[in-house]
Scaffold this motif. Structure first.
Motif, mmCIF file in Angstrom:
data_model
loop_
_atom_site.group_PDB
_atom_site.id
_atom_site.type_symbol
_atom_site.label_atom_id
_atom_site.label_comp_id
_atom_site.label_asym_id
_atom_site.label_seq_id
_atom_site.Cartn_x
_atom_site.Cartn_y
_atom_site.Cartn_z
ATOM 1 N N MET A 1 18.538 -29.501 -61.883
ATOM 2 C CA MET A 1 18.641 -30.115 -60.567
ATOM 3 C C MET A 1 18.258 -29.090 -59.508
ATOM 4 S SD MET A 1 21.890 -32.118 -58.865
ATOM 5 C CE MET A 1 21.870 -33.390 -60.141
ATOM 6 N N GLU A 2 17.504 -29.525 -58.524
ATOM 7 C CA GLU A 2 17.063 -28.627 -57.464
ATOM 8 C C GLU A 2 18.254 -28.231 -56.590
ATOM 9 O OE1 GLU A 2 15.487 -26.735 -54.239
ATOM 10 O OE2 GLU A 2 16.520 -28.652 -53.980
ATOM 11 N N ALA A 3 18.332 -26.929 -56.234
ATOM 12 C CA ALA A 3 19.525 -26.392 -55.585
ATOM 13 C C ALA A 3 19.799 -27.035 -54.229
ATOM 14 C CB ALA A 3 19.396 -24.875 -55.450
ATOM 15 N N SER A 4 18.775 -27.206 -53.397
ATOM 16 C CA SER A 4 19.010 -27.786 -52.072
ATOM 17 C C SER A 4 19.505 -29.221 -52.171
ATOM 18 C CB SER A 4 17.727 -27.715 -51.236
ATOM 19 O OG SER A 4 17.402 -26.381 -50.936
ATOM 20 N N PHE A 5 18.983 -29.970 -53.139
ATOM 21 C CA PHE A 5 19.497 -31.331 -53.338
ATOM 22 C C PHE A 5 20.949 -31.275 -53.796
ATOM 23 C CE2 PHE A 5 20.533 -34.893 -56.077
ATOM 24 C CZ PHE A 5 20.276 -35.961 -55.234
ATOM 25 N N PHE A 6 21.250 -30.370 -54.727
ATOM 26 C CA PHE A 6 22.632 -30.255 -55.202
ATOM 27 C C PHE A 6 23.577 -29.886 -54.059
ATOM 28 C CE2 PHE A 6 26.153 -27.740 -56.948
ATOM 29 C CZ PHE A 6 26.714 -28.688 -57.794
ATOM 30 N N ARG A 7 23.093 -29.129 -53.087
ATOM 31 C CA ARG A 7 23.912 -28.776 -51.924
ATOM 32 C C ARG A 7 24.469 -30.035 -51.253
ATOM 33 N NH1 ARG A 7 21.341 -25.226 -46.938
ATOM 34 N NH2 ARG A 7 23.303 -24.752 -45.822
ATOM 35 N N HIS A 8 23.618 -31.041 -51.092
ATOM 36 C CA HIS A 8 24.040 -32.280 -50.446
ATOM 37 C C HIS A 8 24.870 -33.149 -51.385
ATOM 38 C CE1 HIS A 8 21.487 -31.605 -46.895
ATOM 39 N NE2 HIS A 8 20.627 -31.088 -47.753
ATOM 40 N N LEU A 9 24.458 -33.209 -52.661
ATOM 41 C CA LEU A 9 25.205 -34.010 -53.631
ATOM 42 C C LEU A 9 26.630 -33.484 -53.774
ATOM 43 C CD1 LEU A 9 25.395 -36.133 -55.892
ATOM 44 C CD2 LEU A 9 24.480 -34.403 -57.459
ATOM 45 N N PRO B 1 10.276 -26.021 -56.867
ATOM 46 C CA PRO B 1 9.877 -27.182 -56.051
ATOM 47 C C PRO B 1 9.889 -26.891 -54.553
ATOM 48 C CG PRO B 1 11.397 -27.865 -57.775
ATOM 49 C CD PRO B 1 11.378 -26.368 -57.799
ATOM 50 N N LEU B 2 10.848 -26.088 -54.105
ATOM 51 C CA LEU B 2 10.893 -25.754 -52.685
ATOM 52 C C LEU B 2 9.692 -24.896 -52.298
ATOM 53 C CD1 LEU B 2 12.226 -25.698 -49.927
ATOM 54 C CD2 LEU B 2 13.682 -23.814 -50.733
ATOM 55 N N ARG B 3 9.329 -23.950 -53.143
ATOM 56 C CA ARG B 3 8.169 -23.101 -52.856
ATOM 57 C C ARG B 3 6.888 -23.933 -52.811
ATOM 58 N NH1 ARG B 3 6.349 -19.649 -56.099
ATOM 59 N NH2 ARG B 3 5.493 -18.272 -54.497
ATOM 60 N N THR C 1 8.778 -39.119 -61.950
ATOM 61 C CA THR C 1 8.785 -38.070 -62.968
ATOM 62 C C THR C 1 9.698 -36.896 -62.654
ATOM 63 O OG1 THR C 1 6.854 -37.030 -61.922
ATOM 64 C CG2 THR C 1 6.441 -38.603 -63.706
ATOM 65 N N ASP C 2 10.028 -36.652 -61.385
ATOM 66 C CA ASP C 2 10.734 -35.434 -61.002
ATOM 67 C C ASP C 2 12.177 -35.717 -60.619
ATOM 68 O OD1 ASP C 2 8.382 -33.888 -61.302
ATOM 69 O OD2 ASP C 2 7.695 -34.580 -59.334
ATOM 70 N N PRO C 3 13.023 -34.670 -60.626
ATOM 71 C CA PRO C 3 14.391 -34.828 -60.119
ATOM 72 C C PRO C 3 14.380 -35.138 -58.633
ATOM 73 C CG PRO C 3 14.156 -32.814 -61.431
ATOM 74 C CD PRO C 3 12.778 -33.329 -61.190
ATOM 75 N N PRO C 4 15.483 -35.641 -58.094
ATOM 76 C CA PRO C 4 15.528 -35.980 -56.664
ATOM 77 C C PRO C 4 15.426 -34.741 -55.786
ATOM 78 C CG PRO C 4 17.690 -36.235 -57.684
ATOM 79 C CD PRO C 4 16.731 -35.992 -58.783
ATOM 80 N N LEU C 5 14.896 -34.923 -54.586
ATOM 81 C CA LEU C 5 14.662 -33.826 -53.651
ATOM 82 C C LEU C 5 15.255 -34.153 -52.291
ATOM 83 C CD1 LEU C 5 10.915 -33.106 -54.514
ATOM 84 C CD2 LEU C 5 12.904 -31.785 -55.271
ATOM 85 N N ALA C 6 15.520 -33.088 -51.532
ATOM 86 C CA ALA C 6 16.073 -33.247 -50.188
ATOM 87 C C ALA C 6 14.987 -33.180 -49.130
ATOM 88 C CB ALA C 6 17.131 -32.168 -49.939
#
Length: 500
Positions: free
Chosen positions: A1-9, A156-158, A188-193
């Motif tokens: 899971m992408e870290a910035s998305f996890f921040r919100h989740l 993904p952020l980069r 295809t990809d995990p969720p993003l913020a």
């Protein structure tokens, strides 16, 4: 899971779950856990599956099926968690970790680590929840290893920032500030913020995006694992690979021991001038070129120079063996990685409305039922009971809670089940109508030109106690479809079923 998305989740879960009691804990599959965390008006379950790259944490209204016998770890967790209340939450979002303080009992904190596991701990790790340091934008864009010191700078952020050009600075500041006006999910990809562009779905909350992503990955994965033959095959293959890797470790120890003969041979070569006349030498204490004083065991039947040649030969053999061993280990690890991809939720499936060139096999629990199998024009399995017992089995055995059930309105007829891969999977109108037509063609309305067919979620359909097989109670009708009876549909959809 992408870290910035996890921040919100994690922030949304931290606001939603405190105060709830943990009910039972389940393990629908190895490495996956379901926690009951009910609240008034909210019966969703917390589903968790850790993985280094594809960890899942989401709430679902559907509880996955579980094995008849819970594994030992689940019983251990039930004993220590059931009935305890989740209290204050703490978030370490760069490390993909979320912890809840617990009401009194063994372990003061329940720690979700998306990269590792769920654990009960007395104290949280040092620095847990500390806000990360943010590198400059130049480092983010130009240093591909920046994530090692700053794990919140995900690939993904980069990629996202690298494609923005002049807008990268303002976007980076928004990410740093934790701003996300919406959340996005493609096929295809995990969720993003942030908005990745292209075809994607937009969600108002991170929880909604996490649920859509988690359900489309985890539920098909669990369906595959329910096939006992496939599960046993994967288990046997994993055991074989693990056993072979252990043997390689043992062989590596033996070869490295042989490789030590090189130092002994070099010591002999450096001291041959002292030993040229020695015969029957079984031991020698010699000064090595680089190793200091070495105590050597020699073959007394050989001369010192012959002992030296023998030791060099053994060392050379060990070097060749280690090269071969590394090639073999790389091959076995690649096979183990492929096996891991087969036993873990893979990439999100293609859109449901796209017909599949090689459709997935019918779940094994559906194959022993006296039901006709059809494939809809959009690739969905359609099962129609041939008799009352089969109608009963479609509801009680074959159906997942999120499947769709069809029956002609107002009279007797066959039950039809439309199999979905995961909850809330979108079903095109064409497939809904095809399922309804199949139900009408085996009913009291079969000779009519048009018929009304009811559609309901399988979880809202239950057998009537004491009634003959096939009689059901429908708690909630999803919709009623009025369809024209296409009498050639059975042939067309039956031809789409692959050979077993």
């Amino acid at each position: 899971m992408e870290a910035s998305f996890f921040r919100h989740l994690a922030a949304e879960l931290a606001a939603l779950l405190p105060g709830r009691r943990v009910g039972k804990v389940f393990a629908p599959a190895d490495g996956a856990l379901t926690l009951e965390v009910p609240a008034p008006g909210d019966r969703r379950h917390l589903l968790f599956r850790p993985a280094k790259q594809a960890g899942l944490l989401f709430l679902s209204a559907v509880k996955p099926m579980n094995p008849a016998t819970p594994p030992a770890r689940v019983m251990w967790l039930r004993k220590r968690l059931s009935g305890r209340r989740l209290l204050e939450a703490r978030v370490d979002w760069p490390g993909l970790r979320l912890a809840f303080a617990l009401s009194p009992g063994e372990g003061r904190h329940l720690l979700f680590n998306l990269r590792q596991d769920l654990s009960l701990v007395e104290d949280l790790p040092e620095g847990f929840g500390r806000e990360p340091e943010w590198p400059g934008l130049d480092a983010v864009l130009n240093d591909s290893e920046v994530w090692r010191e700053h794990p919140q700078i995900s690939p993904p952020l980069r990629r996202f920032l690298g494609g923005l050009g002049a807008g990268a600075a303002s976007a980076y500041e928004a990410v740093r500030a934790g701003q996300a006006p919406a959340f996005f999910l493609n096929e295809t990809d995990p969720p993003l913020a942030w908005d990745p562009g292209g075809e994607r779905r937009e969600f108002a909350t991170a929880l909604e995006a996490a649920t859509a992503h988690g359900e489309r990955l985890l539920f098909p994965h669990l369906e595959r694992l329910n096939d006992s033959e496939e599960r046993d095959r994967l288990k046997t293959a994993r055991k074989r690979l693990t056993r072979n890797l252990a043997k390689l470790d043992q062989e590596e120890g033996r070869l490295r021991g042989m490789l030590g003969n090189k130092a002994a041979a070099e010591a002999l070569r450096a001291n041959l001038w002292r030993l040229k006349d020695a015969e029957g030498l079984a031991e020698a204490e010699l000064e090595g070129p680089d190793q200091g004083v070495l105590r050597l065991s020699l073959d007394p039947r050989l001369s010192p120079s012959e002992n030296m040649a023998r030791l060099f030969k053994l060392a050379s053999k060990a070097e060749r063996g280690l090269e071969h061993l590394e090639r073999r280990r790389t091959q076995l690890l690649a096979e183990l990685e492929d096996l891991g991809r087969a036993t873990a939720p893979g990439p999100a499936p293609a859109a449901a409305h796209q017909a599949q060139a090689q459709p997935a096999p019918l779940p094994r629990r559906c194959r022993d039922i006296a039901a006709q199998a059809f494939r809809s024009s959009d690739g969905f399995w359609l099962l129609r009971g041939k008799n009352k017992a089969a109608n009963h089995a479609l509801v009680t055995k074959a159906a997942s809670p999120f499947d769709l059930w069809f029956h002609v309105q107002g009279g007797p007829g066959s039950h039809v089940l439309l199999k979905r891969d995961f909850p809330n999977q979108e079903v095109p109108r064409r497939s809904l109508e095809e399922a309804a037509i199949l139900a009408a063609l085996k009913s009291w309305r079969s000779e009519d030109a048009r018929a009304d067919v009811i559609c309901a979620l399988a979880r809202d359909v239950r057998p009537v106690k004491g009634a003959p097989p096939g009689q059901v109670q429908v708690d909630t009708i999803h919709e009623t479809l009025r369809v024209d009876l296409d009498r050639d549909l059975e042939r067309r959809l039956g031809e789409a079923v692959p050979e077993p």
